[in-house]
Design a protein around this motif. Structure first.
Motif, mmCIF file in Angstrom:
data_model
loop_
_atom_site.group_PDB
_atom_site.id
_atom_site.type_symbol
_atom_site.label_atom_id
_atom_site.label_comp_id
_atom_site.label_asym_id
_atom_site.label_seq_id
_atom_site.Cartn_x
_atom_site.Cartn_y
_atom_site.Cartn_z
ATOM 1 N N GLU A 437 0.821 -1.046 0.331
ATOM 2 C CA GLU A 437 0.524 0.135 0.094
ATOM 3 C C GLU A 437 0.781 1.893 0.027
ATOM 4 O OE1 GLU A 437 -2.927 0.039 3.253
ATOM 5 O OE2 GLU A 437 -3.109 -2.038 3.073
ATOM 6 N N SER A 438 0.186 2.581 -1.046
ATOM 7 C CA SER A 438 1.188 3.406 -0.274
ATOM 8 C C SER A 438 0.610 4.529 0.853
ATOM 9 C CB SER A 438 0.322 4.074 -1.517
ATOM 10 O OG SER A 438 1.416 3.704 -3.169
ATOM 11 N N ILE A 439 1.348 5.620 0.473
ATOM 12 C CA ILE A 439 1.439 6.352 2.037
ATOM 13 C C ILE A 439 1.795 7.447 1.903
ATOM 14 C CG2 ILE A 439 3.692 5.512 3.499
ATOM 15 C CD1 ILE A 439 0.231 5.879 4.587
ATOM 16 N N ASN A 440 1.084 8.444 2.455
ATOM 17 C CA ASN A 440 1.975 9.574 2.615
ATOM 18 C C ASN A 440 3.296 9.866 3.405
ATOM 19 O OD1 ASN A 440 2.801 11.815 2.311
ATOM 20 N ND2 ASN A 440 0.898 12.996 3.753
ATOM 21 N N THR A 694 4.091 -8.121 0.474
ATOM 22 C CA THR A 694 5.110 -7.806 -0.131
ATOM 23 C C THR A 694 4.599 -7.246 -1.605
ATOM 24 O OG1 THR A 694 6.252 -9.127 -0.900
ATOM 25 C CG2 THR A 694 7.182 -8.283 1.870
ATOM 26 N N LYS A 695 4.008 -7.729 -2.722
ATOM 27 C CA LYS A 695 3.368 -7.774 -4.137
ATOM 28 C C LYS A 695 2.285 -7.521 -3.827
ATOM 29 C CE LYS A 695 5.060 -10.010 -8.139
ATOM 30 N NZ LYS A 695 5.356 -10.888 -8.875
ATOM 31 N N ASN A 696 1.778 -6.435 -4.664
ATOM 32 C CA ASN A 696 0.356 -6.526 -5.375
ATOM 33 C C ASN A 696 0.270 -7.269 -6.543
ATOM 34 O OD1 ASN A 696 -2.052 -5.463 -6.207
ATOM 35 N ND2 ASN A 696 -1.516 -3.512 -5.929
ATOM 36 N N PRO A 697 -1.392 -7.995 -5.796
ATOM 37 C CA PRO A 697 -1.018 -9.108 -6.550
ATOM 38 C C PRO A 697 -2.434 -7.794 -7.896
ATOM 39 C CG PRO A 697 -2.525 -9.364 -4.666
ATOM 40 C CD PRO A 697 -1.855 -8.356 -4.478
ATOM 41 N N ASN A 698 -2.492 -7.440 -7.550
ATOM 42 C CA ASN A 698 -3.327 -6.528 -9.043
ATOM 43 C C ASN A 698 -2.808 -5.092 -8.951
ATOM 44 O OD1 ASN A 698 -5.768 -8.960 -9.206
ATOM 45 N ND2 ASN A 698 -6.120 -7.289 -6.720
ATOM 46 N N PRO A 699 -1.696 -4.804 -9.092
ATOM 47 C CA PRO A 699 -1.314 -4.056 -9.670
ATOM 48 C C PRO A 699 -1.555 -2.996 -9.770
ATOM 49 C CG PRO A 699 0.258 -4.713 -11.207
ATOM 50 C CD PRO A 699 -1.151 -5.949 -9.712
ATOM 51 N N PRO A 700 -1.436 -1.071 -10.508
ATOM 52 C CA PRO A 700 -2.427 -0.324 -10.514
ATOM 53 C C PRO A 700 -1.556 -0.615 -12.019
ATOM 54 C CG PRO A 700 -0.987 0.452 -9.131
ATOM 55 C CD PRO A 700 -0.898 -0.710 -9.279
ATOM 56 N N LYS A 701 -2.277 0.138 -12.944
ATOM 57 C CA LYS A 701 -1.408 0.370 -14.177
ATOM 58 C C LYS A 701 -1.079 1.169 -14.653
ATOM 59 C CE LYS A 701 -5.755 -1.096 -16.347
ATOM 60 N NZ LYS A 701 -7.006 -1.012 -17.525
ATOM 61 N N PRO A 702 -0.082 1.342 -15.000
ATOM 62 C CA PRO A 702 1.417 1.919 -15.393
ATOM 63 C C PRO A 702 0.817 3.806 -15.719
ATOM 64 C CG PRO A 702 2.222 0.372 -16.481
ATOM 65 C CD PRO A 702 0.291 0.588 -15.992
ATOM 66 N N GLN A 703 0.718 4.895 -14.669
ATOM 67 C CA GLN A 703 0.529 6.207 -15.738
ATOM 68 C C GLN A 703 1.233 7.255 -15.933
ATOM 69 O OE1 GLN A 703 -3.155 7.254 -14.847
ATOM 70 N NE2 GLN A 703 -2.965 5.442 -13.511
ATOM 71 N N PRO A 704 0.847 6.876 -16.593
ATOM 72 C CA PRO A 704 1.617 8.475 -18.273
ATOM 73 C C PRO A 704 2.679 9.336 -16.971
ATOM 74 C CG PRO A 704 -0.347 8.720 -19.069
ATOM 75 C CD PRO A 704 -0.512 7.964 -17.125
#
Length: 745
Positions: A437-440, A694-704
């Motif tokens: 997960e991402s965090i500030n 430690t590994k996201n099974p559904n990683p977000p699609k790369p953003q520009p």
């Protein structure tokens, strides 16, 4: 007064004492039966006369358990340290050389095997000799000497000075008591038992009591291996331990030895050839001196662990009447204490520390290492780069154990820096979050209202925190935040959790404040504001290595008494305090800290799977590394124990360092230490968790690229690798939950 008048007065005094003694013997009746008329002891009149003389004789006098040294053993059975009030090792009859028994009888009591406890001929001879002497002395049989020594020893054990004075006073009354006690003992003990008891009790030197300790002291051998010359030397000492000391007065001791040899020849215990050979041997050629050990100061590099064991033993109320009784038994009871220290690991710990930071290094910095076996709590190593001895806490010689808290004669603990982030990570995972997960990760100030502290809401306050320059900022994964030890990420994570849960899970896993004070559930605890001792942090690491099973640290596993009977046995005291899956998930994240590009990359151990966490407190006051394998958990601290002194711009071991952090010396020491400590043991792997956090099974699609968050953390390491130097608020008020504390060691 003239000299002749003085001599006359002395003669009159002796005659008075002599007549008094003889009168007492006559009036006592039983002493006539037992001494003057041994041939008619079966006569009815003698028996009737002796019916009252033995009243008041201690029933257990002949079975006095003498004070005996206690020992602490390492895990391999080697002696770590000895403790004694009197340096004595009690041995059985078959563990004493026959030469020793013969020598003692020859010089002390040649009619020992013939009399009934009192040598009448010896007494008469001594009385005649005293007419020209200055005091009432001599004539005491070995049995009487055994009585006197037993009474003295009873007084020492009980702490009764009056009893000791009574047993040593120069009076006819004391002589009569010795005589009647001796006759009584001869009725219940064999001659060999009496002689063995005497040889175990007698003083053979200034601090050597008993023949075994004496044999080891002067000849570095057991009493059962004493030669004729060695036995004669020891037998001669007891008359005057100071005068006949073979170390300080070898010529006098040799003269005395030869006197004993002469009596052995006369009494038929040795022949002329044996006598001449022994007499012709210089006493210096027979001596092989061993300095007696007493206390932890002789435990070498294990001295601080030894002191930890002593404190553990004395504070254990499962045995002994009270602490005073336990102290007495430690120094007099002949205890055998089996400790947990592994000599191989201990040597590796000390050698690894001093290789990086030698004792007396000009930087003045100190290092401490504690190592614990997961699943048992057995302490395997405890070392620091100081010498054991009296001195201030920051000096190169000190008795303060930098690995322990004040309750174990240690320091008050140190701020643990980012190593404490481990417990925020644990609570994060317990609440169902993951490391991907991402965090500030931004630094800043979080108001008190944004934190939760269910058990101590009054401790909350606004919290200002900073990141190390170049680290953190924007959104980061928890995994990368852990790898790079980013302060902002963990404070923001903690704001979504309960401060009490974070602090409580740390304590459940084994973390304790070194100063013994109440835990502080302030926001700054996330970055290590509570002062912790290395042993405590090592225990928490061991709990994670054991999949969440926390064991109380064990420094010893058993205490046996002088007869080898169990006094105390210690089994691992463990409790499952954390779900095994959460512990495994935590380990899977911390394994990434000990990889290339992460803050703990210097702690890597080729061929072994390692997990860990670096830590550096505010202004580089303290540097830490806690790491573990499935077999061993270790915590290492580096800093100035005397107070908060920055290690920025330090010259350590001859090299200049702009910054000093957990990934530097502590991580390197861990890497050096672990392969040696586990040498010969097969590498083991951690059990993988069922959930990959430690590994996201559904990683977000790369953003520009132009839309990505530019605040991601650096993935490479440099000299400032550990963001921990901003662990606490640089200018905050610690009382309001802000920065680092000031009450260090």
């Amino acid at each position: 007064m003239s000299s002749s008048r003085q001599q006359g007065a002395t003669a009159r005094q002796i005659m008075t004492q002599t007549f008094a003694l003889l009168s007492a013997i006559v009036l006592g009746g039983a002493l006539i039966a037992g001494i003057a008329l041994p041939a008619v002891t079966a006569a009815g009149t003698a028996i009737n006369a002796g019916t009252t003389v033995f009243e008041g004789v201690p029933e257990d006098l002949g079975y006095t358990e003498p004070s005996e040294q206690s020992v602490i053993l390492a895990s391999d059975g080697s002696v770590l340290a000895r403790f004694y009030s009197e340096n004595r090792i009690v041995v059985s009859s078959d563990q004493i050389s026959q030469h020793m028994k013969d020598a003692a009888v020859s010089i002390e009591d040649r009619r020992f095997y013939e009399h009934n406890g009192v040598d009448v001929q010896g007494i008469v001879g001594a009385l005649v000799s005293n007419l020209t002497g200055s005091s009432l002395s001599g004539g005491s049989s070995i049995t009487q000497q055994y009585v006197r020594n037993a009474l003295i020893e009873q007084g020492r054990i009980s702490g009764d000075d009056a009893e000791i004075d009574e047993a040593t006073e120069k009076s006819i009354g004391r002589k009569i008591n010795e005589a009647r006690y001796a006759i009584s003992i001869e009725k219940t003990m064999s001659k060999d038992e009496i002689l063995t008891g005497y040889l175990n009790l007698a003083q053979f030197g200034r601090s050597e009591y008993g023949v075994e300790a004496a044999a080891q002291r002067y000849f570095s051998k057991s009493a059962e291996d004493l030669s004729i010359a060695e036995a004669a030397t020891l037998a001669g000492i007891t008359q005057s331990p100071a005068r006949w000391d073979p170390i300080k007065h070898p010529e006098d001791a040799q003269t005395r030895r030869n006197t004993v040899l002469g009596t052995m020849l006369t009494n038929g215990y040795i022949d002329q050839e044996e006598h001449d050979k022994a007499v012709d041997t210089p006493i210096e050629d027979t001596l092989k001196i061993s300095d007696p050990q007493n206390g932890c100061g002789d435990a070498g590099t294990s001295a601080y662990f030894c002191e930890y064991v002593v404190q553990d033993v004395l504070q254990d109320d499962s045995w002994g009447a009270d602490k005073d009784d336990r102290v007495s038994q430690l120094y007099r009871g002949g205890l055998t204490i089996q400790s947990t220290i592994d000599p191989k690991a201990q040597k590796a710990a000390y050698d690894s520390i001093v290789a990086e930071i030698p004792v007396g290094d000009g930087s003045g910095t100190k290092m401490a290492l504690s190592s614990i076996e997961p699943g048992t709590g057995h302490i395997k190593a405890m070392a620091q780069n100081t010498k054991y001895g009296n001195g201030d806490i920051g000096s190169d010689t000190t008795t303060v154990n930098l690995n322990a808290g004040v309750s174990m004669k240690g320091g008050s603990g140190r701020q643990s820096g980012s190593t404490f982030k481990v417990f925020t990570l644990i609570e994060w995972l317990r609440q169902g979050h993951t490391a991907y997960e991402s965090i500030n990760s931004n630094s800043g100030t979080i108001p008190a209202s944004s934190f939760t502290s269910s058990c101590a809401p009054e401790q909350l306050a606004d919290y200002k925190f900073t990141n190390l320059e170049g680290k953190g900022g924007g959104q980061m994964t928890v995994l990368e935040s852990t790898r790079q030890s980013v302060n902002g990420s963990f404070v923001h994570m903690a704001s979504q959790l309960d401060m009490c849960n974070i602090g409580n899970i740390a304590q459940d896993l084994g973390v304790q404040r070194g100063d013994g004070e109440d835990w502080r559930y302030i926001p700054a605890q996330v970055l290590g504001a509570n002062d912790i001792a290395p042993m405590s942090m090592a225990n928490a690491a061991a709990s994670l290595a054991a999949d969440g099973k926390a064991c109380k640290p064990l420094s010893f596993t058993s205490i046996k008494d002088a007869e080898g009977e169990d006094v105390v046995t210690k089994e691992p005291d463990c409790e499952q305090v954390l779900d095994p899956e959460i512990a495994r998930e935590t380990t899977s994240v911390l394994k990434n800290v000990v990889q290339n590009g992460a803050t703990g990359e210097s702690a890597q151990v080729p061929g072994r799977e390692v997990a860990g966490k670096t830590g550096t407190s505010n202004n580089d006051y303290d540097a830490w590394f806690m790491g573990y394998t499935p077999q061993l958990a270790t915590a290492i601290w580096h800093g100035h124990p005397e107070g908060q002194i920055s290690m920025i711009r330090s010259t350590i071991n001859g090299r200049y360092y702009y910054e000093v952090y957990g990934g530097l010396f502590p991580a390197q020491v861990f890497s050096d230490y672990l392969p040696q400590a586990l040498e010969g043991e097969a590498a083991e792997s951690f059990t993988a968790p069922s959930r990959n956090v430690t590994k996201n099974p559904n990683p977000p699609k790369p953003q520009p690229k132009e839309e990505s968050d530019g605040g991601g953390g650096s993935s490479s390491s440099d000299d400032d690798e550990d963001s921990d130097s901003g662990d606490s608020d640089d200018g905050g008020d610690s009382d309001n939950g802000g920065g680092s504390e000031d009450d260090d060691d």
